[in-house]
Design a protein around this motif. Sequence first.
Motif, mmCIF file in Angstrom:
data_model
loop_
_atom_site.group_PDB
_atom_site.id
_atom_site.type_symbol
_atom_site.label_atom_id
_atom_site.label_comp_id
_atom_site.label_asym_id
_atom_site.label_seq_id
_atom_site.Cartn_x
_atom_site.Cartn_y
_atom_site.Cartn_z
ATOM 1 N N ASN A 1 32.017 46.460 50.475
ATOM 2 C CA ASN A 1 31.247 47.496 49.775
ATOM 3 C C ASN A 1 31.772 47.761 48.365
ATOM 4 O OD1 ASN A 1 33.610 48.638 50.580
ATOM 5 N ND2 ASN A 1 32.732 50.566 51.247
ATOM 6 N N PHE A 2 32.743 46.969 47.900
ATOM 7 C CA PHE A 2 33.313 47.137 46.569
ATOM 8 C C PHE A 2 33.208 45.817 45.829
ATOM 9 C CE2 PHE A 2 36.885 46.910 43.596
ATOM 10 C CZ PHE A 2 36.699 48.062 42.877
ATOM 11 N N VAL A 3 32.229 45.716 44.967
ATOM 12 C CA VAL A 3 32.033 44.490 44.208
ATOM 13 C C VAL A 3 32.168 44.821 42.732
ATOM 14 C CG1 VAL A 3 30.457 42.601 43.661
ATOM 15 C CG2 VAL A 3 30.518 43.543 45.970
ATOM 16 N N MET A 4 33.098 44.152 42.059
ATOM 17 C CA MET A 4 33.315 44.387 40.629
ATOM 18 C C MET A 4 32.326 43.561 39.823
ATOM 19 S SD MET A 4 37.460 44.213 40.464
ATOM 20 C CE MET A 4 37.437 44.281 38.701
ATOM 21 N N GLN A 5 31.986 44.067 38.659
ATOM 22 C CA GLN A 5 31.164 43.297 37.734
ATOM 23 C C GLN A 5 32.039 42.868 36.570
ATOM 24 O OE1 GLN A 5 27.781 45.711 36.718
ATOM 25 N NE2 GLN A 5 26.597 44.786 38.346
ATOM 26 N N HIS A 6 31.791 41.688 36.081
ATOM 27 C CA HIS A 6 32.579 41.132 34.987
ATOM 28 C C HIS A 6 31.627 40.622 33.910
ATOM 29 C CE1 HIS A 6 35.909 39.158 33.000
ATOM 30 N NE2 HIS A 6 35.191 38.056 32.942
ATOM 31 N N ALA A 7 31.919 40.952 32.671
ATOM 32 C CA ALA A 7 31.066 40.497 31.572
ATOM 33 C C ALA A 7 31.434 39.079 31.184
ATOM 34 C CB ALA A 7 31.220 41.417 30.374
ATOM 35 N N ALA A 8 30.496 38.185 31.316
ATOM 36 C CA ALA A 8 30.689 36.799 30.892
ATOM 37 C C ALA A 8 29.951 36.615 29.570
ATOM 38 C CB ALA A 8 30.131 35.850 31.951
ATOM 39 N N GLU A 9 30.243 35.544 28.892
ATOM 40 C CA GLU A 9 29.583 35.285 27.615
ATOM 41 C C GLU A 9 28.072 35.205 27.768
ATOM 42 O OE1 GLU A 9 31.278 31.945 25.605
ATOM 43 O OE2 GLU A 9 33.314 32.744 25.781
ATOM 44 N N ASP A 10 27.603 34.694 28.892
ATOM 45 C CA ASP A 10 26.163 34.528 29.093
ATOM 46 C C ASP A 10 25.560 35.622 29.972
ATOM 47 O OD1 ASP A 10 27.476 33.730 31.369
ATOM 48 O OD2 ASP A 10 26.270 31.944 31.679
ATOM 49 N N GLY A 11 26.237 36.730 30.146
ATOM 50 C CA GLY A 11 25.706 37.840 30.938
ATOM 51 C C GLY A 11 26.694 38.337 31.970
ATOM 52 N N TRP A 12 26.251 39.237 32.836
ATOM 53 C CA TRP A 12 27.099 39.835 33.869
ATOM 54 C C TRP A 12 27.049 39.016 35.142
ATOM 55 C CZ3 TRP A 12 30.202 44.103 33.473
ATOM 56 C CH2 TRP A 12 30.076 44.827 32.298
ATOM 57 N N PHE A 13 28.178 38.947 35.847
ATOM 58 C CA PHE A 13 28.173 38.371 37.181
ATOM 59 C C PHE A 13 29.093 39.199 38.072
ATOM 60 C CE2 PHE A 13 31.586 36.169 34.972
ATOM 61 C CZ PHE A 13 32.592 36.086 35.903
ATOM 62 N N ARG A 14 28.901 39.125 39.364
ATOM 63 C CA ARG A 14 29.677 39.925 40.312
ATOM 64 C C ARG A 14 30.870 39.125 40.840
ATOM 65 N NH1 ARG A 14 27.471 44.593 42.316
ATOM 66 N NH2 ARG A 14 25.397 45.017 41.559
ATOM 67 N N LEU A 15 31.979 39.824 41.015
ATOM 68 C CA LEU A 15 33.189 39.216 41.563
ATOM 69 C C LEU A 15 33.449 39.791 42.950
ATOM 70 C CD1 LEU A 15 35.549 39.551 38.475
ATOM 71 C CD2 LEU A 15 34.382 37.505 39.247
ATOM 72 N N ASP A 16 33.833 38.943 43.892
ATOM 73 C CA ASP A 16 34.203 39.442 45.213
ATOM 74 C C ASP A 16 35.721 39.482 45.361
ATOM 75 O OD1 ASP A 16 34.761 36.767 45.384
ATOM 76 O OD2 ASP A 16 33.764 36.459 47.301
ATOM 77 N N CYS A 17 36.413 39.416 44.227
ATOM 78 C CA CYS A 17 37.869 39.471 44.233
ATOM 79 C C CYS A 17 38.335 40.246 43.009
ATOM 80 C CB CYS A 17 38.471 38.073 44.242
ATOM 81 S SG CYS A 17 37.981 37.082 42.827
ATOM 82 N N SER A 18 39.590 40.642 43.042
ATOM 83 C CA SER A 18 40.160 41.355 41.902
ATOM 84 C C SER A 18 41.571 40.844 41.646
ATOM 85 C CB SER A 18 40.182 42.864 42.166
ATOM 86 O OG SER A 18 40.982 43.161 43.289
ATOM 87 N N PHE A 19 42.015 40.997 40.408
ATOM 88 C CA PHE A 19 43.352 40.578 40.010
ATOM 89 C C PHE A 19 44.366 41.579 40.543
ATOM 90 C CE2 PHE A 19 46.931 40.933 37.061
ATOM 91 C CZ PHE A 19 47.416 39.638 37.119
ATOM 92 N N ARG A 20 45.513 41.073 40.959
ATOM 93 C CA ARG A 20 46.593 41.920 41.460
ATOM 94 C C ARG A 20 47.913 41.380 40.938
ATOM 95 N NH1 ARG A 20 47.411 46.430 45.191
ATOM 96 N NH2 ARG A 20 49.629 46.382 45.545
#
Length: 114
Positions: free
Chosen positions: A35-54
């Motif tokens: 239930n926690f999906v991050m969004q990341h700005a890419a050069e060609d638009g937004w995409f969703r990440l199912d992981c995060s940096f730690r």
Amino acid sequence: MSETAKSPITLLNWNIVEFEAGSAIFVGLRRTPPNFVMQHAAEDGWFRLDCSFRNSTAIEHFDPSTGIGHTQSGRRYVLLGKPSDTTGLIRKSVETIFKNDKFKYRYEFDDEIF
């Protein structure tokens, strides 16, 4: 300390960053809850990440044969597979967060996608 604070952190893509001062930390990507999906700005638009940096606190002990390590904060880390960064997110995050520190990666990244 709560049970949540004691739960292990599993890193899917990972490496160890060694600082010139002598300390080392785990860095990597971990799965985010469904239930926690991050969004990341890419050069060609937004995409969703199912992981995060730690990144961890300083490593106290690491057994490369099992992929299990413990940090100064008392957290247990479980590292899966070989050191890898198939998305480039680990290197980008480390370079951004620690840009003023002298560091190196302990292992070469194996970026082959299975």
